[in-house]
Write an enzyme that holds these catalytic residues in place. Structure first.
Site, short mmCIF file in Angstrom:
data_model
loop_
_atom_site.label_atom_id
_atom_site.label_comp_id
_atom_site.label_asym_id
_atom_site.label_seq_id
_atom_site.Cartn_x
_atom_site.Cartn_y
_atom_site.Cartn_z
N ASP A 31 0.83 -1.21 0.00
CA ASP A 31 0.00 0.00 0.00
C ASP A 31 0.86 1.26 0.00
O ASP A 31 1.97 1.27 0.55
CB ASP A 31 -0.91 -0.02 1.24
CG ASP A 31 -2.09 0.93 1.11
OD1 ASP A 31 -2.38 1.38 -0.02
OD2 ASP A 31 -2.73 1.21 2.14
N ASN A 79 -11.18 -2.52 -5.32
CA ASN A 79 -10.42 -1.53 -6.10
C ASN A 79 -11.10 -1.16 -7.42
O ASN A 79 -10.72 -0.19 -8.08
CB ASN A 79 -8.97 -2.00 -6.35
CG ASN A 79 -8.09 -1.92 -5.12
OD1 ASN A 79 -7.20 -2.75 -4.91
ND2 ASN A 79 -8.30 -0.93 -4.26
C1 IPE Z 1 -5.61 -2.68 -0.20
O1 IPE Z 1 -5.26 -1.36 -0.32
C2 IPE Z 1 -5.55 -3.36 -1.55
C3 IPE Z 1 -4.23 -3.53 -2.14
C4 IPE Z 1 -3.09 -3.20 -1.61
C5 IPE Z 1 -4.24 -4.16 -3.42
P1 IPE Z 1 -6.33 -0.18 -0.49
O2 IPE Z 1 -5.53 1.07 -0.61
O3 IPE Z 1 -7.27 -0.50 -1.59
O4 IPE Z 1 -7.12 -0.25 0.89
P2 IPE Z 1 -7.96 0.85 1.66
O5 IPE Z 1 -8.97 1.40 0.70
O6 IPE Z 1 -7.00 1.91 2.11
O7 IPE Z 1 -8.56 0.12 2.82
C1 IPE Z 2 -1.50 0.37 -3.41
O1 IPE Z 2 -1.37 1.73 -3.47
C2 IPE Z 2 -1.87 -0.23 -4.74
C3 IPE Z 2 -3.25 -0.71 -4.80
C4 IPE Z 2 -4.18 -0.55 -3.91
C5 IPE Z 2 -3.64 -1.42 -5.97
P1 IPE Z 2 -2.61 2.73 -3.42
O2 IPE Z 2 -2.99 3.05 -4.82
O3 IPE Z 2 -3.68 2.24 -2.54
O4 IPE Z 2 -1.90 3.99 -2.77
P2 IPE Z 2 -2.49 4.97 -1.68
O5 IPE Z 2 -3.02 4.16 -0.56
O6 IPE Z 2 -3.56 5.77 -2.36
O7 IPE Z 2 -1.31 5.82 -1.28
MG MG Z 3 -4.10 2.41 -0.55
#
Ligand code: IPE
Ligand code: IPE
Ligand code: MG
Length: 260
Positions: A31, A79
């Site tokens: 993340d 997502n």
């Molecule tokens: C969890 O991260 C999913 C992945 C890392 C693929 P998110 O960024 O989607 O989770 P939330 O929305 O912060 O809970």
């Molecule tokens: C993790 O990074 C990748 C996925 C969830 C697919 P994010 O895209 O969630 O990055 P943040 O949480 O917005 O920084």
């Molecule tokens: Mg995230």
């Protein structure tokens, strides 16, 4: 009282050898890509692209640490709520990762499994996923599971439906299932039990990752944005894991048993 430890404790003089020599299975919630990009004034896609580099570094580091199985969260069933552009960028990462790394992974004995629902994935991505699994199916040195279009709840629902269907096919009218049945029907059934779940970026939640499998996993939350991740950060998380006492509901080891 002295203890000799489990039979495979030769690397350690401690009764906590199981913990000290593990973890066998590490799961990672990758993340912070968006925040990494925002901090640099870059589009989110650049964060995702750098995230692929971090994944490559981390797979290598995991194998070097003696980890047998790494499960990474790449795209959740939630997502899809993101913009069409970002969803398409994230789908493109599978192309980029498999395209640039499949040959090396094959050579290095890595077996790839994609966890999550295939339906809903663009056709070309589903084909790439099938190919990566097929071409690495004979490998057994390291298992890399990529959770993609994966949700812990969806996986439990799919597992239950699978069990019910199988029971119906064998003529069972009112089947009952055990924990072992469910373990075996989940998409994670090929890997050893999950020892350690790491989440990067400072968030402290599972976000629907490995809900069943997390029952007795250790959790480590690291204030590192995923694109900055690599060997050093993984070492730190594994070090933290090795300092924990895993009790599984039992008693803490006697003080004399944990002294080295
Ligand atoms: C969890 O991260 C999913 C992945 C890392 C693929 P998110 O960024 O989607 O989770 P939330 O929305 O912060 O809970
Ligand atoms: C993790 O990074 C990748 C996925 C969830 C697919 P994010 O895209 O969630 O990055 P943040 O949480 O917005 O920084
Ligand atoms: Mg995230």
């Amino acid at each position: 009282m002295t203890t000799s430890g489990p039979p495979h404790a030769s690397e350690s003089s401690s009764a906590r050898a199981d913990t000290v020599t593990g973890p066998a299975h590490v799961a990672l919630i990758m993340d912070g890509n968006g925040r990494w990009a925002a901090a640099r004034g870059l589009p989110r896609a650049m964060g995702h692209r750098e995230g692929v580099q971090a994944l490559k570094r981390t797979v290598r580091a995991a194998a070097d640490l003696g980890i047998q199985c790494l499960t990474v969260f790449g795209f959740s069933t939630e997502n899809w709520k993101r913009s069409a552009e970002e969803v398409s960028d994230l789908m493109g990462l599978v192309r980029a990762y498999v395209g640039s790394d499949l040959d090396r992974l094959k050579r290095e004995g890595v077996r790839i499994h994609i966890l999550g629902r295939r339906e809903g994935l663009p056709e070309d991505i589903a084909a790439i996923v099938d190919r990566a699994e097929r071409e690495t199916a004979h490998n057994d040195r390291f298992l890399l599971q990529v959770a993609f279009n994966y949700g812990g709840r969806a996986d439990i629902v799919d597992a239950m439906n699978r069990l019910v269907r199988r029971a119906a096919e064998s003529g069972e009218a009112s089947p009952t299932f055990t924990e072992a049945d469910i373990d075996g029907a989940l998409s994670t059934h090929r890997g050893p039990p999950v020892d350690l779940i790491i989440r990067t970026s400072g968030e402290q939640r599972l976000s629907n990752f490995l809900l069943w499998e997390a029952a007795y996993a250790e959790m480590v939350f690291q204030d590192i944005l995923w694109p900055d991740y690599g060997a050093e950060a993984l070492n730190a998380a594994v070090g933290e894991y090795r300092r924990r006492d895993r009790r599984f509901g039992g008693r803490a080891p006697e003080p004399s048993a944990v002294a080295s």
